[in-house]
Design an enzyme around this catalytic site. Structure first.
Site, short mmCIF file in Angstrom:
data_model
loop_
_atom_site.label_atom_id
_atom_site.label_comp_id
_atom_site.label_asym_id
_atom_site.label_seq_id
_atom_site.Cartn_x
_atom_site.Cartn_y
_atom_site.Cartn_z
N ASP A 136 4.61 0.77 68.27
CA ASP A 136 4.61 1.53 69.53
C ASP A 136 6.05 1.79 69.98
O ASP A 136 6.37 2.89 70.46
CB ASP A 136 3.88 0.75 70.61
CG ASP A 136 2.44 0.41 70.23
OD1 ASP A 136 1.83 1.21 69.49
OD2 ASP A 136 1.95 -0.64 70.67
N ASP B 66 4.58 -7.51 74.01
CA ASP B 66 4.19 -6.22 73.43
C ASP B 66 5.19 -5.11 73.73
O ASP B 66 5.35 -4.18 72.95
CB ASP B 66 2.82 -5.80 73.98
CG ASP B 66 1.67 -6.57 73.35
OD1 ASP B 66 1.94 -7.67 72.84
OD2 ASP B 66 0.55 -6.08 73.37
#
Length: 332
Positions: A264, A300
């Site tokens: 990502d 994350d």
């Protein structure tokens, strides 16, 4: 609301409950954070100066409010997020290895995720959730194969985006378990999304799993439609096609702490480079720098390096880039 966001990220957000290192059953406490592929990309984009909206659904619960607060405080516009009064916000639990070799403990540095997203608010995403004023004003709209796999209604939403006038960025992000009874259709559905998008990112390993192809040139021959096709391979080299031109850019040397969120972060860096007019090589370098920020930290969401250090890294001659260590480039 941002009157004209340069980027819109469409997809689920998840609350992450991070266990203490060791076997999950032995963890007495959990640290909370925010995750989800498109939400992660949005947070990287805003760190790189790209005004970004997140379009999603969350539950009318504390976890949903937490996600909205976290993304909003990161600088992401969340006004296009719908609050679902009936469905909960999705979560996942991350267990981290302590390397004790006892019981179900994972090796040190490894992690494992357990998802609780069935029936979540985000799984009910549909074409009706697309806010025209947000989508139409964006320079690029980003989503991933995770969103497509969530449900038939989410797939209908992604197809509506492909059929629109929007410039669409698509990250393959193949997660077989998410497809459930629709798994037999996954290859053809994902191929349609690749062909219908303007920017496509994929890992060579997942491309082989979905399409039976992992060579970048062969993937380009199979998918000539997207102007930008980016293939990440196991040799830590990224191949990026812009039309018929090709560049191959190696990743930086680093010590991996955790792999979650790196893809990502790469997507966010690459898209930011594309939106801000960087060269083909520098777009990939910016992706590598952002991915390195995720790989060398827990959590994350990648923390992007200082702009001056990013600029210095992008200006390196190829020989210096190829031998550089990420830690040296971002050292204070």
């Amino acid at each position: 609301m941002l009157s004209s966001p340069r980027a819109v990220c469409v997809g689920e957000g998840l609350v992450v409950l991070v266990a203490e290192p060791g076997a999950l059953e032995d963890s007495d406490s959990f640290r909370r954070s925010a995750g989800g592929a498109e939400a992660n990309v949005a947070r990287v984009l805003v760190q790189l100066g790209v005004s970004t909206s997140w379009l999603s659904r969350v539950g009318d619960d504390g976890f949903g409010r937490y996600l909205l607060r976290q993304l909003g405080e990161s600088g992401v516009d969340v006004s296009a997020v719908s609050v679902d009064p009936a469905r909960p916000t999705g979560i996942y639990v991350k267990e981290r290895g302590a390397g004790t070799g006892v019981g179900h403990d994972l090796p040190r540095g490894e992690s494992r995720m357990t998802y609780f997203r069935t029936g979540s608010a985000a799984s009910a995403l549909s074409a009706e959730d697309l806010v025209p004023t947000v989508i139409e004003g964006a320079a690029i709209v980003h989503l991933s194969g995770i969103t497509v796999a969530l449900s038939a209604s989410a797939e209908s939403m992604s197809k509506a985006l492909l059929a629109s006038a929007a410039t669409v960025s698509f990250d393959l992000n193949f997660r077989p378990a998410l497809w459930g009874s629709r798994i037999s259709d996954a290859s053809s559905v994902l191929a349609d999304h690749v062909r219908g998008s303007d920017v496509v990112l994929m890992g060579a390993d997942e491309a082989h799993e979905v399409f039976g192809i992992n060579d970048p040139a062969a993937l380009r021959a199979e998918f000539p439609e997207p102007r930008h096709l980016v293939v990440k391979n196991d040799a830590h080299v990224v191949t990026a096609f812009d039309g018929s031109s090709r560049v191959d850019v190696p990743a930086l040397t680093l010590d991996v702490v955790e792999k979650i969120g790196a893809g990502d972060a790469f997507a966010g860096g690459f898209l930011a480079g594309l939106l801000t007019g960087h060269s083909a090589v520098d777009r990939v370098r910016l992706g590598h720098l952002c991915a390195a920020g995720a790989l060398t930290a827990h959590g994350d969401a990648a923390e992007v390096a200082d702009p001056s250090r990013l600029a210095a890294a992008l200006a390196l001659p190829d020989a210096e880039w190829n031998s550089a260590r990420f830690a040296d480039l971002v050292a204070q």
